[in-house]
Write a protein that holds these residues in place. Structure first.
Motif, PDB file in Angstrom:
ATOM      1  N   ARG A  16       0.843  -1.210   0.000  1.00  0.00           N
ATOM      2  CA  ARG A  16       0.000   0.000   0.000  1.00  0.00           C
ATOM      3  C   ARG A  16       0.869   1.248   0.000  1.00  0.00           C
ATOM      4  N   GLY A  39       3.822   1.389  -1.238  1.00  0.00           N
ATOM      5  CA  GLY A  39       4.397   1.444  -2.578  1.00  0.00           C
ATOM      6  C   GLY A  39       3.426   2.047  -3.581  1.00  0.00           C
ATOM      7  N   ILE A  40       2.145   1.685  -3.458  1.00  0.00           N
ATOM      8  CA  ILE A  40       1.126   2.246  -4.350  1.00  0.00           C
ATOM      9  C   ILE A  40       0.988   3.744  -4.127  1.00  0.00           C
ATOM     10  N   ASN A  41       0.998   4.157  -2.875  1.00  0.00           N
ATOM     11  CA  ASN A  41       0.883   5.584  -2.563  1.00  0.00           C
ATOM     12  C   ASN A  41       2.082   6.382  -3.070  1.00  0.00           C
ATOM     13  N   SER A  42       3.215   5.695  -3.247  1.00  0.00           N
ATOM     14  CA  SER A  42       4.411   6.398  -3.734  1.00  0.00           C
ATOM     15  C   SER A  42       4.384   6.630  -5.242  1.00  0.00           C
ATOM     16  N   VAL A  43       3.450   5.958  -5.947  1.00  0.00           N
ATOM     17  CA  VAL A  43       3.323   6.148  -7.394  1.00  0.00           C
ATOM     18  C   VAL A  43       2.527   7.418  -7.669  1.00  0.00           C
ATOM     19  N   ILE A  82       0.111   0.585 -12.148  1.00  0.00           N
ATOM     20  CA  ILE A  82       0.411   0.980 -10.768  1.00  0.00           C
ATOM     21  C   ILE A  82       1.153  -0.112 -10.001  1.00  0.00           C
ATOM     22  N   ALA A 105       4.632  -0.080  -7.965  1.00  0.00           N
ATOM     23  CA  ALA A 105       4.523  -0.150  -6.500  1.00  0.00           C
ATOM     24  C   ALA A 105       5.376  -1.278  -5.938  1.00  0.00           C
ATOM     25  N   ASN A 155       8.975  -0.241  -6.007  1.00  0.00           N
ATOM     26  CA  ASN A 155       9.251   0.733  -4.946  1.00  0.00           C
ATOM     27  C   ASN A 155       9.265   0.085  -3.568  1.00  0.00           C
ATOM     28  N   SER A 156       8.535  -1.014  -3.436  1.00  0.00           N
ATOM     29  CA  SER A 156       8.409  -1.680  -2.134  1.00  0.00           C
ATOM     30  C   SER A 156       9.507  -2.702  -1.882  1.00  0.00           C
TER      31      SER A 156
END
Length: 235
Positions: free
Chosen positions: A123, A125-129, A152, A156, A159-160
């Motif tokens: 989550r 990671g998703i918010n960082s997109v 996405i 994500a 990033n995670s």
């Protein structure tokens, strides 16, 4: 154990303790057997935890209040209780059968525990997109679920990766409590050797070094993967 036996153990040199704890009666095989079980638990739990993490992450960011509530309850309960308590509940309460496999119970308990943390990792990671990525996908004619799946989520997950690697390493160390249900994992095997030799330094140091070697190896592996991904981005 008598006083004389205690003095006899204390009088042993480190080389003699090493022989007693590793070589005598092929005790090194016990460490390998325990390591095998620990790795099976870890690999099974990380696969289950990753699947659960992705599912509950998607539930938590969904537009449905009911689905978000279910995800929040799962994540809050699992993250708010000790993993050893969860292990005992799974083995003695949820799977309360004489035929229950300790390995299955361990994988299930640690997988459920890991899933809650993986859900929050993904989550984040998703918010960082960039939110514009979703809008771009929708403008190309993709549905919300398609944009999430193809645009996405891949970003994500990348990033995670560093945080996910940390969760994997933490999970390996957490499996050391599997002995609470009688699982013959690496730590439990060291206890078995201690009960036979009445000497704890060599078995405990050996187990610590094995865990250290595994975690350092995984850290280097994930760091290499992260560098490879960054090289791909620069291209």
């Amino acid at each position: 154990m008598g006083i004389g036996s205690i003095y006899a153990v204390c009088a042993l040199t480190f080389a003699e303790k090493l022989y007693q704890g590793l070589i005598y009666a092929d005790r090194w095989k016990l460490y390998l057997e325990g390591l095998g079980y620990s790795l099976q638990i870890t690999l099974g739990a990380i696969v289950l935890g990753t699947v659960l993490g992705i599912v509950f992450c998607l539930l938590k960011i969904s537009t449905s209040r009911i689905l978000r509530f279910i995800a929040n309850v799962y994540i809050d309960v699992v993250r708010g209780t000790p993993v050893v308590v969860q292990l005992l509940l799974v083995y003695f309460v949820i799977l309360s059968s004489p035929d229950t496999s300790k390995l299955v119970a361990s994988v299930l308990a640690f997988g459920i525990n890991s899933g809650a943390y993986v859900a929050e990792i993904i989550r984040a990671g998703i918010n960082s997109v960039d939110p514009g990525q979703m809008e771009a996908g929708r403008s190309l004619g993709l549905s919300r679920s398609q944009a999430m799946r193809f645009i996405i989520l891949p970003q994500a997950i990348k990033n995670s990766l560093p945080t996910y690697a940390s969760e994997f390493i933490v999970l390996i160390k957490e499996t050391a409590v599997a002995g609470y249900i009688g699982m013959q994992d690496l730590t439990k095997m060291s206890s078995t050797i201690i009960s036979r030799t009445y000497e704890s330094s060599v078995p405990l140091i050996t187990v610590a070094l094995i865990y250290l070697a595994i975690t350092l190896g995984l850290s280097k592996l994930f760091a290499h993967l992260e560098r490879r991904m960054n090289v791909g981005d620069r291209r």
